[in-house]
Each structure stands twice: as structure tokens, then as C-alpha cells.
Motif scaffolding. Structure first.
Motif, PDB file in Angstrom:
ATOM      1  N   GLU A 172     -48.132 -49.485  24.815  1.00 44.80           N
ATOM      2  CA  GLU A 172     -48.605 -48.758  25.990  1.00 44.80           C
ATOM      3  C   GLU A 172     -47.794 -49.184  27.207  1.00 44.80           C
ATOM      4  OE1 GLU A 172     -52.813 -47.292  27.112  1.00 44.80           O
ATOM      5  OE2 GLU A 172     -52.505 -49.133  28.256  1.00 44.80           O
ATOM      6  N   LEU A 173     -46.738 -48.448  27.448  1.00 46.28           N
ATOM      7  CA  LEU A 173     -45.874 -48.679  28.602  1.00 46.28           C
ATOM      8  C   LEU A 173     -46.506 -48.083  29.861  1.00 46.28           C
ATOM      9  CD1 LEU A 173     -43.012 -49.755  29.318  1.00 46.28           C
ATOM     10  CD2 LEU A 173     -42.178 -47.443  28.938  1.00 46.28           C
ATOM     11  N   LEU A 174     -47.078 -46.899  29.715  1.00 49.16           N
ATOM     12  CA  LEU A 174     -47.757 -46.210  30.814  1.00 49.16           C
ATOM     13  C   LEU A 174     -49.237 -46.063  30.455  1.00 49.16           C
ATOM     14  CD1 LEU A 174     -45.072 -43.465  31.397  1.00 49.16           C
ATOM     15  CD2 LEU A 174     -45.524 -45.419  32.864  1.00 49.16           C
ATOM     16  N   TYR A 175     -50.082 -46.343  31.407  1.00 54.77           N
ATOM     17  CA  TYR A 175     -51.533 -46.365  31.181  1.00 54.77           C
ATOM     18  C   TYR A 175     -52.062 -44.981  30.809  1.00 54.77           C
ATOM     19  CZ  TYR A 175     -56.503 -46.976  31.957  1.00 54.77           C
ATOM     20  OH  TYR A 175     -57.856 -47.012  31.796  1.00 54.77           O
ATOM     21  N   ILE A 176     -52.835 -44.945  29.703  1.00 57.03           N
ATOM     22  CA  ILE A 176     -53.553 -43.721  29.346  1.00 57.03           C
ATOM     23  C   ILE A 176     -55.040 -43.993  29.132  1.00 57.03           C
ATOM     24  CG2 ILE A 176     -51.573 -42.462  28.415  1.00 57.03           C
ATOM     25  CD1 ILE A 176     -52.566 -43.266  25.603  1.00 57.03           C
ATOM     26  N   GLY A 177     -55.436 -45.252  29.175  1.00 51.82           N
ATOM     27  CA  GLY A 177     -56.848 -45.598  29.094  1.00 51.82           C
ATOM     28  C   GLY A 177     -57.469 -45.361  27.742  1.00 51.82           C
ATOM     29  N   PRO A 178     -57.077 -46.133  26.741  1.00 51.30           N
ATOM     30  CA  PRO A 178     -57.671 -45.930  25.420  1.00 51.30           C
ATOM     31  C   PRO A 178     -59.181 -46.159  25.442  1.00 51.30           C
ATOM     32  CG  PRO A 178     -56.450 -47.998  25.501  1.00 51.30           C
ATOM     33  CD  PRO A 178     -56.209 -47.293  26.796  1.00 51.30           C
ATOM     34  N   VAL A 179     -59.901 -45.420  24.611  1.00 51.48           N
ATOM     35  CA  VAL A 179     -61.348 -45.543  24.515  1.00 51.48           C
ATOM     36  C   VAL A 179     -61.667 -46.559  23.431  1.00 51.48           C
ATOM     37  CG1 VAL A 179     -63.473 -44.318  23.903  1.00 51.48           C
ATOM     38  CG2 VAL A 179     -61.745 -43.201  25.301  1.00 51.48           C
ATOM     39  N   LYS A 180     -62.450 -47.557  23.786  1.00 51.81           N
ATOM     40  CA  LYS A 180     -62.801 -48.617  22.821  1.00 51.81           C
ATOM     41  C   LYS A 180     -64.056 -48.267  22.044  1.00 51.81           C
ATOM     42  CE  LYS A 180     -60.456 -52.098  25.451  1.00 51.81           C
ATOM     43  NZ  LYS A 180     -60.356 -52.319  26.825  1.00 51.81           N
ATOM     44  N   ASN A 181     -65.022 -47.670  22.690  1.00 50.91           N
ATOM     45  CA  ASN A 181     -66.277 -47.309  22.044  1.00 50.91           C
ATOM     46  C   ASN A 181     -66.310 -45.802  21.834  1.00 50.91           C
ATOM     47  OD1 ASN A 181     -67.185 -49.998  22.185  1.00 50.91           O
ATOM     48  ND2 ASN A 181     -67.847 -49.673  24.295  1.00 50.91           N
ATOM     49  N   LYS A 182     -66.223 -45.381  20.582  1.00 48.98           N
ATOM     50  CA  LYS A 182     -66.238 -43.960  20.256  1.00 48.98           C
ATOM     51  C   LYS A 182     -67.631 -43.375  20.491  1.00 48.98           C
ATOM     52  CE  LYS A 182     -61.984 -43.893  18.740  1.00 48.98           C
ATOM     53  NZ  LYS A 182     -60.939 -43.146  19.341  1.00 48.98           N
ATOM     54  N   GLY A 202     -65.201 -32.694  23.361  1.00 48.42           N
ATOM     55  CA  GLY A 202     -64.354 -33.147  22.262  1.00 48.42           C
ATOM     56  C   GLY A 202     -63.390 -34.251  22.650  1.00 48.42           C
ATOM     57  N   THR A 203     -63.112 -34.408  23.942  1.00 54.03           N
ATOM     58  CA  THR A 203     -62.177 -35.452  24.380  1.00 54.03           C
ATOM     59  C   THR A 203     -62.846 -36.806  24.570  1.00 54.03           C
ATOM     60  OG1 THR A 203     -62.453 -35.118  26.779  1.00 54.03           O
ATOM     61  CG2 THR A 203     -60.810 -33.736  25.650  1.00 54.03           C
ATOM     62  N   LEU A 204     -64.146 -36.888  24.393  1.00 54.23           N
ATOM     63  CA  LEU A 204     -64.843 -38.141  24.674  1.00 54.23           C
ATOM     64  C   LEU A 204     -64.399 -39.288  23.761  1.00 54.23           C
ATOM     65  CD1 LEU A 204     -68.400 -36.820  25.545  1.00 54.23           C
ATOM     66  CD2 LEU A 204     -66.567 -37.538  27.108  1.00 54.23           C
ATOM     67  N   ASN A 205     -63.758 -38.967  22.646  1.00 56.25           N
ATOM     68  CA  ASN A 205     -63.184 -40.000  21.786  1.00 56.25           C
ATOM     69  C   ASN A 205     -61.690 -40.179  22.037  1.00 56.25           C
ATOM     70  OD1 ASN A 205     -65.584 -40.613  20.546  1.00 56.25           O
ATOM     71  ND2 ASN A 205     -65.226 -39.338  18.758  1.00 56.25           N
ATOM     72  N   ALA A 206     -61.139 -39.421  22.939  1.00 57.20           N
ATOM     73  CA  ALA A 206     -59.710 -39.514  23.259  1.00 57.20           C
ATOM     74  C   ALA A 206     -59.516 -40.477  24.427  1.00 57.20           C
ATOM     75  CB  ALA A 206     -59.155 -38.134  23.602  1.00 57.20           C
ATOM     76  N   ASN A 207     -58.275 -40.622  24.854  1.00 62.24           N
ATOM     77  CA  ASN A 207     -58.004 -41.542  25.961  1.00 62.24           C
ATOM     78  C   ASN A 207     -58.516 -40.978  27.290  1.00 62.24           C
ATOM     79  OD1 ASN A 207     -55.751 -40.112  27.411  1.00 62.24           O
ATOM     80  ND2 ASN A 207     -54.755 -40.365  25.417  1.00 62.24           N
ATOM     81  N   ARG A 208     -58.577 -41.841  28.277  1.00 59.42           N
ATOM     82  CA  ARG A 208     -59.166 -41.484  29.577  1.00 59.42           C
ATOM     83  C   ARG A 208     -58.366 -40.410  30.318  1.00 59.42           C
ATOM     84  NH1 ARG A 208     -63.989 -43.054  28.427  1.00 59.42           N
ATOM     85  NH2 ARG A 208     -64.290 -45.285  28.327  1.00 59.42           N
ATOM     86  N   VAL A 209     -57.074 -40.394  30.154  1.00 56.49           N
ATOM     87  CA  VAL A 209     -56.271 -39.389  30.860  1.00 56.49           C
ATOM     88  C   VAL A 209     -56.536 -38.002  30.272  1.00 56.49           C
ATOM     89  CG1 VAL A 209     -53.958 -38.673  31.570  1.00 56.49           C
ATOM     90  CG2 VAL A 209     -54.537 -41.102  31.515  1.00 56.49           C
ATOM     91  N   GLU A 241     -47.429 -40.189  27.006  1.00 59.63           N
ATOM     92  CA  GLU A 241     -47.501 -40.220  25.547  1.00 59.63           C
ATOM     93  C   GLU A 241     -46.119 -40.323  24.916  1.00 59.63           C
ATOM     94  OE1 GLU A 241     -50.005 -36.959  24.322  1.00 59.63           O
ATOM     95  OE2 GLU A 241     -51.796 -38.197  24.574  1.00 59.63           O
ATOM     96  N   VAL A 242     -45.142 -39.617  25.470  1.00 58.37           N
ATOM     97  CA  VAL A 242     -43.772 -39.707  24.953  1.00 58.37           C
ATOM     98  C   VAL A 242     -43.207 -41.100  25.189  1.00 58.37           C
ATOM     99  CG1 VAL A 242     -41.393 -38.902  25.306  1.00 58.37           C
ATOM    100  CG2 VAL A 242     -43.257 -37.243  25.112  1.00 58.37           C
ATOM    101  N   MET A 243     -43.347 -41.612  26.400  1.00 57.16           N
ATOM    102  CA  MET A 243     -42.794 -42.932  26.725  1.00 57.16           C
ATOM    103  C   MET A 243     -43.476 -44.038  25.915  1.00 57.16           C
ATOM    104  SD  MET A 243     -40.366 -42.223  28.712  1.00 57.16           S
ATOM    105  CE  MET A 243     -39.874 -43.837  29.264  1.00 57.16           C
ATOM    106  N   ASN A 244     -44.782 -43.947  25.734  1.00 58.13           N
ATOM    107  CA  ASN A 244     -45.498 -44.959  24.954  1.00 58.13           C
ATOM    108  C   ASN A 244     -45.065 -44.935  23.498  1.00 58.13           C
ATOM    109  OD1 ASN A 244     -46.845 -45.660  27.273  1.00 58.13           O
ATOM    110  ND2 ASN A 244     -48.779 -44.709  26.695  1.00 58.13           N
TER     111      ASN A 244
END
Length: 128
Positions: free
Chosen positions: A116-126, A54-61, A107-110
Motif C-alpha cells: 500500500e503505497l497510496l492510502y485506500i483504507g482497507p476494511v478490517k471488519n467485514k 455492496g462496497t461496505l466490504n471494500a476499501n474506504r476510498v 490501485e495501480v500504484m499499489n
């Protein structure tokens, strides 16, 4: 919905795990074989693997947290019968917990920064 599922389920896991451990100590009955604990941890590993999908569409972290948690549950299941694996699982648990803490902080800081202040690795291809 995903967050509610995860927090509720893993909260239930920890309450059940604590009850299991307490009953093992205070029960007048013979404690169950270690196999029961290993199976229980493996079942949680399967549940976590399904959550990982289920996280495959979420961010990399988020993906990393659930991938490492899946690995952790299976290592703990094996570790019931192997001291070396149990110790290795402890290190994986530290990595998993640290990455989850980083994710919460990021997530709080961003959100507060509005970017995106801190890297979370957004997913571009769902995936789905």
C-alpha cells in the motif's frame, strides 16, 4: 462482478443521459416535464445507494466514491428544480470524480509497488 456491474451500468447511464438530452433538443414533440428527469436521476440514486451497500466490504476510498455518487444523484434530482442545488451538485461531482480518479491511480500504484503505497483504507471488519 461488482466492477463489471458498476462500469456497465454507469456506462449505460451516460449513454441514456446523452440520448435523453439529444432527444429533448431535436424532438418535434413537446419535451417532457422536468419531473421525468428528476425521477430518472433519483432512480439512479437508489441504484447507486444499493451499490454503496455492496462496497461496505471494500476499501474506504471505494466507499467514499459510491457514497458521494449517491449524494450526487439525489442532489442532481433535486437540482432539476433548484438552481442552487444544481450548482452544489456540481461541486459534489468534482469531489466524486476526483476521488474516483485517485482510487484508480492508487490501485495501480499499489499493485505495481506490491504494497500500500497510496492510502485506500482497507476494511478490517467485514460487514457481511
Amino acid at each position: 462482478i461488482f466492477g463489471g456491474n458498476a462500469f456497465t451500468s454507469y456506462g449505460g447511464f451516460w449513454m441514456g443521459f446523452a440520448l435523453f438530452e439529444i432527444l429533448m433538443v431535436i424532438s418535434p414533440l413537446n419535451p417532457p416535464a422536468k419531473d421525468g428527469k428528476a425521477v430518472w436521476l433519483a432512480v439512479w440514486g437508489v441504484f447507486t445507494l444499493l451499490n454503496f451497500i455492496g462496497t461496505l466490504n471494500a476499501n474506504r476510498v471505494v466507499q467514499f466514491v459510491f457514497a458521494s455518487l449517491t449524494t450526487l444523484f439525489f442532489m442532481l434530482a433535486i437540482g432539476v428544480h433548484s438552481h442552487g442545488m444544481h450548482v452544489a451538485a456540481g461541486y459534489v461531482g468534482i469531489i466524486c470524480g476526483s476521488s474516483a480518479m485517485y482510487l484508480g491511480w492508487a490501485e495501480v500504484m499499489n499493485e505495481l509497488a506490491g504494497r500500500e503505497l497510496l492510502y485506500i483504507g482497507p476494511v478490517k471488519n467485514k460487514v457481511f
